[in-house]
Scaffold this motif. Structure first.
Motif, PDB file in Angstrom:
ATOM      1  N   VAL A 182      -6.779   1.090  -3.031  1.00 45.60           N
ATOM      2  CA  VAL A 182      -7.383   1.946  -1.913  1.00 45.60           C
ATOM      3  C   VAL A 182      -6.470   3.097  -1.787  1.00 45.60           C
ATOM      4  O   VAL A 182      -6.986   4.016  -1.381  1.00 45.60           O
ATOM      5  CB  VAL A 182      -8.004   1.273  -1.039  1.00 45.60           C
ATOM      6  CG1 VAL A 182      -6.623   0.566   0.085  1.00 45.60           C
ATOM      7  CG2 VAL A 182      -8.823   2.005  -0.082  1.00 45.60           C
ATOM      8  N   PHE A 183      -5.239   2.871  -1.546  1.00 45.91           N
ATOM      9  CA  PHE A 183      -4.235   3.956  -1.361  1.00 45.91           C
ATOM     10  C   PHE A 183      -3.850   4.709  -2.402  1.00 45.91           C
ATOM     11  O   PHE A 183      -2.899   5.686  -2.338  1.00 45.91           O
ATOM     12  CB  PHE A 183      -3.059   3.363  -0.368  1.00 45.91           C
ATOM     13  CG  PHE A 183      -3.706   3.204   1.157  1.00 45.91           C
ATOM     14  CD1 PHE A 183      -3.765   4.184   1.930  1.00 45.91           C
ATOM     15  CD2 PHE A 183      -3.714   2.058   1.395  1.00 45.91           C
ATOM     16  CE1 PHE A 183      -4.167   4.359   3.036  1.00 45.91           C
ATOM     17  CE2 PHE A 183      -4.182   1.810   2.993  1.00 45.91           C
ATOM     18  CZ  PHE A 183      -4.208   2.703   3.577  1.00 45.91           C
ATOM     19  N   LEU A 184      -4.208   4.209  -3.619  1.00 43.70           N
ATOM     20  CA  LEU A 184      -3.645   4.992  -4.863  1.00 43.70           C
ATOM     21  C   LEU A 184      -3.987   6.348  -5.124  1.00 43.70           C
ATOM     22  O   LEU A 184      -3.098   7.250  -5.437  1.00 43.70           O
ATOM     23  CB  LEU A 184      -3.871   4.243  -6.079  1.00 43.70           C
ATOM     24  CG  LEU A 184      -3.703   4.685  -7.625  1.00 43.70           C
ATOM     25  CD1 LEU A 184      -1.846   4.649  -7.736  1.00 43.70           C
ATOM     26  CD2 LEU A 184      -4.107   4.097  -8.733  1.00 43.70           C
ATOM     27  N   PRO A 185      -5.282   6.821  -4.787  1.00 44.94           N
ATOM     28  CA  PRO A 185      -5.729   8.113  -4.912  1.00 44.94           C
ATOM     29  C   PRO A 185      -4.618   9.251  -3.787  1.00 44.94           C
ATOM     30  O   PRO A 185      -4.259  10.070  -4.345  1.00 44.94           O
ATOM     31  CB  PRO A 185      -6.933   8.328  -4.397  1.00 44.94           C
ATOM     32  CG  PRO A 185      -7.701   6.787  -4.883  1.00 44.94           C
ATOM     33  CD  PRO A 185      -6.396   6.023  -4.493  1.00 44.94           C
ATOM     34  N   SER A 186      -4.603   8.723  -2.708  1.00 40.63           N
ATOM     35  CA  SER A 186      -3.625   9.398  -1.668  1.00 40.63           C
ATOM     36  C   SER A 186      -2.269   9.574  -2.029  1.00 40.63           C
ATOM     37  O   SER A 186      -1.714  10.568  -1.858  1.00 40.63           O
ATOM     38  CB  SER A 186      -4.094   8.925  -0.286  1.00 40.63           C
ATOM     39  OG  SER A 186      -3.739   7.624   0.036  1.00 40.63           O
ATOM     40  N   THR A 187      -1.831   8.254  -2.623  1.00 41.34           N
ATOM     41  CA  THR A 187      -0.512   8.305  -3.030  1.00 41.34           C
ATOM     42  C   THR A 187      -0.484   9.341  -4.221  1.00 41.34           C
ATOM     43  O   THR A 187       0.602  10.101  -4.124  1.00 41.34           O
ATOM     44  CB  THR A 187      -0.007   6.973  -3.523  1.00 41.34           C
ATOM     45  OG1 THR A 187      -0.032   6.031  -2.701  1.00 41.34           O
ATOM     46  CG2 THR A 187       1.481   7.025  -4.105  1.00 41.34           C
TER      47      THR A 187
ATOM     48  N   LEU B 273      -8.190  -2.263   4.700  1.00 38.79           N
ATOM     49  CA  LEU B 273      -6.860  -2.263   5.764  1.00 38.79           C
ATOM     50  C   LEU B 273      -6.208  -3.659   5.791  1.00 38.79           C
ATOM     51  O   LEU B 273      -5.064  -3.559   5.600  1.00 38.79           O
ATOM     52  CB  LEU B 273      -7.023  -1.592   7.122  1.00 38.79           C
ATOM     53  CG  LEU B 273      -7.583  -0.343   7.232  1.00 38.79           C
ATOM     54  CD1 LEU B 273      -8.052  -0.047   8.783  1.00 38.79           C
ATOM     55  CD2 LEU B 273      -6.314   0.412   6.659  1.00 38.79           C
ATOM     56  N   GLU B 274      -7.107  -4.702   6.035  1.00 36.61           N
ATOM     57  CA  GLU B 274      -6.354  -6.016   6.096  1.00 36.61           C
ATOM     58  C   GLU B 274      -5.867  -6.630   4.720  1.00 36.61           C
ATOM     59  O   GLU B 274      -4.802  -7.071   4.701  1.00 36.61           O
ATOM     60  CB  GLU B 274      -7.575  -7.096   6.630  1.00 36.61           C
ATOM     61  CG  GLU B 274      -7.875  -7.053   8.177  1.00 36.61           C
ATOM     62  CD  GLU B 274      -9.027  -7.525   8.346  1.00 36.61           C
ATOM     63  OE1 GLU B 274      -9.554  -8.226   7.599  1.00 36.61           O
ATOM     64  OE2 GLU B 274      -9.460  -7.358   9.414  1.00 36.61           O
ATOM     65  N   HIS B 275      -6.579  -6.047   3.646  1.00 37.26           N
ATOM     66  CA  HIS B 275      -5.950  -6.513   2.417  1.00 37.26           C
ATOM     67  C   HIS B 275      -4.736  -5.758   2.039  1.00 37.26           C
ATOM     68  O   HIS B 275      -3.932  -6.180   1.380  1.00 37.26           O
ATOM     69  CB  HIS B 275      -7.210  -6.033   1.328  1.00 37.26           C
ATOM     70  CG  HIS B 275      -6.529  -6.346  -0.248  1.00 37.26           C
ATOM     71  ND1 HIS B 275      -6.229  -7.537  -0.630  1.00 37.26           N
ATOM     72  CD2 HIS B 275      -6.467  -5.428  -1.102  1.00 37.26           C
ATOM     73  CE1 HIS B 275      -5.970  -7.401  -1.851  1.00 37.26           C
ATOM     74  NE2 HIS B 275      -5.990  -6.015  -2.363  1.00 37.26           N
ATOM     75  N   ASN B 276      -4.734  -4.375   2.222  1.00 35.81           N
ATOM     76  CA  ASN B 276      -3.336  -3.785   2.179  1.00 35.81           C
ATOM     77  C   ASN B 276      -2.336  -4.179   2.980  1.00 35.81           C
ATOM     78  O   ASN B 276      -1.100  -4.413   2.771  1.00 35.81           O
ATOM     79  CB  ASN B 276      -3.551  -2.381   2.367  1.00 35.81           C
ATOM     80  CG  ASN B 276      -2.543  -1.480   1.935  1.00 35.81           C
ATOM     81  OD1 ASN B 276      -2.104  -1.201   1.123  1.00 35.81           O
ATOM     82  ND2 ASN B 276      -1.733  -1.011   3.308  1.00 35.81           N
TER      83      ASN B 276
END
Length: 363
Positions: A231-236, A308-311
């Motif tokens: 989920v945060f890979l695109p923003s990374t 968010l909880e998974h991250n």
């Protein structure tokens, strides 16, 4: 004594001279800006043009070779010293001096290829968007604004059977070359001929070191961790591409990543960008007013909270590791050594920029 180790001593003197010059002139913003725009940025792009001719991470390959080299150097160097009956001290001195010179040369390269960026004109100077003091009211309004955008975009992204963000790494990286198109219309200095960042094979090691991505100036290449939640890979990816454009400040690159993702027109990148911004804003709001934070958080859709909880659960497994603590301490020292006085705390200062830019639409 000097002549006996003449080459090593000259090598050491050259390293020390280059470092002394760097630390003497790095505070001159005009010089650093001219140097980056005319020399280091073009040179790193040239290095990148070679690195991106292969599919694998050149940085990761060099790191693997470095580990092998250090291990071999220690083994064979130690063996050579103990095989000698006479002059062990001199042989040990030569081996140690060679190692020191090699390390200093690598540090010199980082300083002159990347450290100079920290005092050059950054995004705030070029864009006119300046971080400012944040009021509790503005912070609450902007955090709510990001939460509302998440509610609008969470249903536009693919999800797995558990309701979590689910998109392949290959698709995310392939779309990366389109991310900066729209934002470059507003800020032309962000225009750049992008190449997709490289997926790191040993991404689990990056997680242990607390890295989601890394731009390597020695090869002009962006690398991303593909083991952490997607989920945060695109923003990374957008963050590392901001470094590719010559911006060193972590706070500015986080802000640029949020801005580029949210206007990209790519649903997965937009959602990831709003989520990255919300995390920074939400953390700041929680510290300022837990009650207001709770109201905003409880209004998020279940899918957003699940992401968010998974991250959080993924990163919790590395929270207390010694490797992570050492890595953070070393990286914090490097940032401060380059002139970023906030060190790793500068990651949190993105809140000031986000609030300054979004407080009007939030109002």
């Amino acid at each position: 004594f000097f002549l006996r180790y003449q080459k090593l001593h000259l090598w050491l003197a050259a390293d020390l001279l280059l470092l002394a010059v760097f630390f003497a002139v790095r505070w001159n913003s005009a010089w650093m800006t001219a140097l980056t725009e005319r020399v280091t940025n073009p040179f790193r792009r040239l290095l990148g043009s070679f690195s991106y001719r292969v599919d694998f991470s050149v940085m990761e390959g060099l790191c693997a070779l470095l580990v092998v080299f250090v291990a071999a150097y220690l083994v064979f160097g130690t063996a050579a010293v103990f095989r000698m009956r006479e002059g062990r001290g001199r042989r040990a001195y030569g081996a140690l001096l060679g190692a020191v010179c090699t390390g200093l040369t690598v540090w010199c390269a980082f300083c002159w290829l990347w450290g100079v960026q920290y005092r050059a004109d950054g995004f705030q100077v070029k864009s006119g968007i300046v971080a400012e003091e944040v009021s509790p009211e503005d912070l609450t309004a902007v955090t709510q604004y990001f939460a509302d955008r998440l509610s609008e975009t969470e249903g536009q992204v693919p999800r797995d059977k558990n309701g979590l963000f689910s998109m392949s790494t290959e698709e995310i990286l392939a779309e990366s070359i389109q991310v900066y198109g729209p934002v470059s219309q507003e800020f032309p200095f962000l225009a750049f001929d992008d190449q997709p960042p490289k997926a790191v094979y040993f991404s689990r090691v990056m997680s242990m070191l607390d890295f989601t991505g890394f731009y390597c100036p020695l090869v002009g290449e962006s690398n991303v961790n593909v083991d952490s939640p997607a989920v945060f890979l695109p923003s990374t990816v957008a963050h590392e591409l901001a470094h590719q454009r010559g911006f060193a400040s972590e706070q500015e690159c986080n802000f640029i990543a949020v801005l580029a993702c949210t206007v990209s027109g790519l649903p997965e990148y937009a959602y990831s960008g709003w989520l990255l911004g919300y995390v920074h804003l939400g953390n700041a709001l929680y510290q300022a007013d837990p009650g207001r934070w709770r109201q905003v958080y409880e209004g998020l859709p279940d899918t957003v909270r699940a992401d968010l909880e998974h991250n959080n659960a993924y990163w919790a497994q590395f929270r207390d590791s010694t490797v992570k603590k050492v890595s953070n301490k070393v990286y914090d020292g490097l940032l401060k050594g380059y002139g970023d006085e906030h060190g790793m705390k500068s990651y949190g200062m993105v809140v000031d920029l986000l609030t300054a830019y979004y407080k009007e639409p939030a109002a």
